[in-house]
Design a protein around this motif. Structure first.
Motif, PDB file in Angstrom:
ATOM      1  N   SER A   4      46.927  18.058-133.477  1.00  0.00           N
ATOM      2  CA  SER A   4      46.952  16.674-132.490  1.00  0.00           C
ATOM      3  C   SER A   4      48.333  16.194-132.736  1.00  0.00           C
ATOM      4  CB  SER A   4      45.807  15.871-132.590  1.00  0.00           C
ATOM      5  OG  SER A   4      44.577  16.380-132.146  1.00  0.00           O
ATOM      6  N   GLU A  35      47.056  19.673-128.789  1.00  0.00           N
ATOM      7  CA  GLU A  35      47.181  18.578-127.961  1.00  0.00           C
ATOM      8  C   GLU A  35      48.190  17.752-128.031  1.00  0.00           C
ATOM      9  OE1 GLU A  35      43.342  16.551-127.548  1.00  0.00           O
ATOM     10  OE2 GLU A  35      43.519  16.079-129.836  1.00  0.00           O
ATOM     11  N   VAL A  37      48.586  13.745-127.603  1.00  0.00           N
ATOM     12  CA  VAL A  37      48.152  12.483-127.293  1.00  0.00           C
ATOM     13  C   VAL A  37      49.136  11.446-127.340  1.00  0.00           C
ATOM     14  CG1 VAL A  37      46.426  10.870-127.946  1.00  0.00           C
ATOM     15  CG2 VAL A  37      46.098  13.442-128.436  1.00  0.00           C
ATOM     16  N   SER A  55      49.991  14.239-117.635  1.00  0.00           N
ATOM     17  CA  SER A  55      48.459  14.735-118.101  1.00  0.00           C
ATOM     18  C   SER A  55      48.175  15.910-116.833  1.00  0.00           C
ATOM     19  CB  SER A  55      47.627  13.691-118.356  1.00  0.00           C
ATOM     20  OG  SER A  55      47.276  13.003-117.047  1.00  0.00           O
ATOM     21  N   LYS A  59      47.724  20.490-119.451  1.00  0.00           N
ATOM     22  CA  LYS A  59      46.325  20.386-119.954  1.00  0.00           C
ATOM     23  C   LYS A  59      46.369  19.890-121.270  1.00  0.00           C
ATOM     24  CE  LYS A  59      45.369  25.349-120.743  1.00  0.00           C
ATOM     25  NZ  LYS A  59      44.171  26.377-120.303  1.00  0.00           N
ATOM     26  N   ARG A  62      47.069  14.699-123.260  1.00  0.00           N
ATOM     27  CA  ARG A  62      46.189  13.584-123.054  1.00  0.00           C
ATOM     28  C   ARG A  62      46.739  12.286-123.125  1.00  0.00           C
ATOM     29  NH1 ARG A  62      41.527  13.806-127.028  1.00  0.00           N
ATOM     30  NH2 ARG A  62      40.517  12.678-125.730  1.00  0.00           N
ATOM     31  N   GLU A  82      40.744   9.064-130.935  1.00  0.00           N
ATOM     32  CA  GLU A  82      40.545   9.845-129.826  1.00  0.00           C
ATOM     33  C   GLU A  82      41.203  11.352-129.788  1.00  0.00           C
ATOM     34  OE1 GLU A  82      39.319   8.866-126.763  1.00  0.00           O
ATOM     35  OE2 GLU A  82      38.896   6.844-127.538  1.00  0.00           O
ATOM     36  N   SER A  83      41.704  11.674-130.726  1.00  0.00           N
ATOM     37  CA  SER A  83      42.176  13.172-131.141  1.00  0.00           C
ATOM     38  C   SER A  83      41.083  13.800-131.565  1.00  0.00           C
ATOM     39  CB  SER A  83      43.347  13.298-131.693  1.00  0.00           C
ATOM     40  OG  SER A  83      42.914  12.832-133.145  1.00  0.00           O
ATOM     41  N   ARG A 308      41.183   6.788-119.631  1.00  0.00           N
ATOM     42  CA  ARG A 308      41.522   7.989-120.424  1.00  0.00           C
ATOM     43  C   ARG A 308      41.846   8.897-119.238  1.00  0.00           C
ATOM     44  NH1 ARG A 308      37.849   5.668-123.131  1.00  0.00           N
ATOM     45  NH2 ARG A 308      37.848   5.761-125.581  1.00  0.00           N
ATOM     46  N   ASP A 310      42.990  12.937-118.676  1.00  0.00           N
ATOM     47  CA  ASP A 310      43.144  14.330-119.127  1.00  0.00           C
ATOM     48  C   ASP A 310      42.305  15.415-118.479  1.00  0.00           C
ATOM     49  OD1 ASP A 310      40.957  15.170-121.237  1.00  0.00           O
ATOM     50  OD2 ASP A 310      41.383  13.239-121.346  1.00  0.00           O
ATOM     51  N   ARG A 312      40.311  17.635-119.464  1.00  0.00           N
ATOM     52  CA  ARG A 312      39.221  18.001-120.045  1.00  0.00           C
ATOM     53  C   ARG A 312      38.226  16.889-119.653  1.00  0.00           C
ATOM     54  NH1 ARG A 312      41.467  19.571-125.666  1.00  0.00           N
ATOM     55  NH2 ARG A 312      43.033  18.125-124.934  1.00  0.00           N
ATOM     56  N   ALA A 313      38.475  15.810-119.365  1.00  0.00           N
ATOM     57  CA  ALA A 313      37.449  14.656-119.172  1.00  0.00           C
ATOM     58  C   ALA A 313      36.578  15.072-117.880  1.00  0.00           C
ATOM     59  CB  ALA A 313      38.346  13.295-118.560  1.00  0.00           C
TER      60      ALA A 313
END
Length: 330
Positions: A4, A35, A37, A55, A59, A62, A82-83, A308, A310, A312-313
């Motif tokens: 991250s 990722e 962040v 974002s 992908k 984040r 958050e990572s 947030r 991203d 993946r949410a």
């Protein structure tokens, strides 16, 4: 997630696209699942919208948008919490840190180190208001904390995750990360890294931060030596006051016997010093209780996340974010 990369962002509109390109290009040869962040620390120049778009396009990106400008320490802490990477890298968003140094730092972590922190030996900043105060501050901090370091102000650092999540960052404490990690028994290594002059935007650092760093140094010095047992500090001063008080009372008594008169200054002084000793004991007791509460682990955050963004949410999280529902980080 292998890695991250956490970057606090505050009004860095022009730098964001270049930052994204440089980081992804530098990490591509590693073959790691990583990722990026990006923590939006209350930007007002349009950075927020650009980060959201980024974002959606990548992908691996984040974005953590804070409600307001909480400061770099809080933004960095938000990014760490958050990572999800096994390795965590922090760097500035002004393009002065070079992402090509990250692979070397990760390799050093692979040698068994817990934290690798950068040293901008050839720093590209103004001498009078940037380099000179930093040089003096680093020397002072090294002497006070007994932790040998050349450049605590370099944001480019790489950690093992278990070290990163233990950090409690507030005030200007992000500058003391190597010392805070060392206090937890982390094996640290200082590595020379590249540094570039700022091209876009304005610096957020000024000579006024020197005073805040010095005040935080007092806190760090206290935490390093007495966090687990504050009574060793306050009790020492209390005992010293007791000895002085006893000496003054004895002197007052001898003076009264020999001269048949009472020394008012000595008597009043002994009373004051005795009261001071009692106060030091009280401070020590309160500090001991506070220390126990601290080590018991209170879950309290110095930042608050607005949205947030991203890929993946979940759909529910995205809907909540778009509707303005805030979810606190923890």
């Amino acid at each position: 997630m292998d890695l991250s990369v956490i970057v606090p962002i505050h009004n860095e509109l022009e730098n964001i696209p270049v930052l994204h390109e440089r980081v992804t290009t530098a990490l591509a040869p590693l073959g790691l699942d990583f990722e990026l962040v990006l923590v939006d620390d209350g930007s007002k120049d349009g950075s927020t919208q650009l980060l959201r778009e980024l974002s959606e396009q990548d992908k691996r990106v984040r974005v953590i948008e804070l409600r307001r400008n909480f400061g770099q320490s809080a933004a960095m802490l938000a990014g760490i919490r958050e990572s999800s990477g096994n390795y965590v890298v922090t760097m500035d968003g002004d393009l002065q840190n070079d992402p090509t140094d990250i692979p070397r730092m990760i390799a050093k972590l692979g040698e068994g180190y817990d934290l690798v922190h950068g040293w901008r030996r050839d720093r590209k900043d103004r001498w009078l208001d940037r380099k000179l105060p930093s040089l003096l501050a680093n020397k002072l901090i090294s002497n006070v904390t007994k932790f040998t370091v050349h450049d605590l102000g370099c944001t480019l650092k790489a950690f093992r995750r278990e070290v990163a999540v233990e950090l409690e960052l507030y005030g200007e404490m992000h500058r003391f990360i190597p010392i805070l990690a060392d206090m937890r028994g982390a094996k640290c290594f200082e590595m020379e890294v590249q540094h570039h002059p700022r091209i876009f935007g304005k610096t957020k650092y000024g000579i006024d931060r020197t005073l805040r760093v010095l005040l935080d140094l007092i806190t760090v010095a206290y935490l390093k030596r007495y966090a687990a047992s504050p009574m060793k500090l306050f009790g020492r001063w209390a005992l010293l006051c007791c000895v002085i008080s006893i000496a003054m009372i004895t002197t007052t008594a001898l003076h009264a016997v020999l001269t048949q008169t009472m020394s008012a200054p000595l008597l009043v002084g002994s009373i004051l010093v005795t009261g001071l000793a009692a106060q030091f004991f009280a401070f020590g007791w309160v500090a001991e209780v506070a220390s126990r509460i601290y080590f018991a682990g209170r879950e309290e955050s110095v930042y608050a996340v607005r949205h947030r963004w991203d890929q993946r949410a979940t759909a529910a999280q995205q809907t909540a974010a778009k509707s303005g529902i805030w979810r606190k980080a923890g």
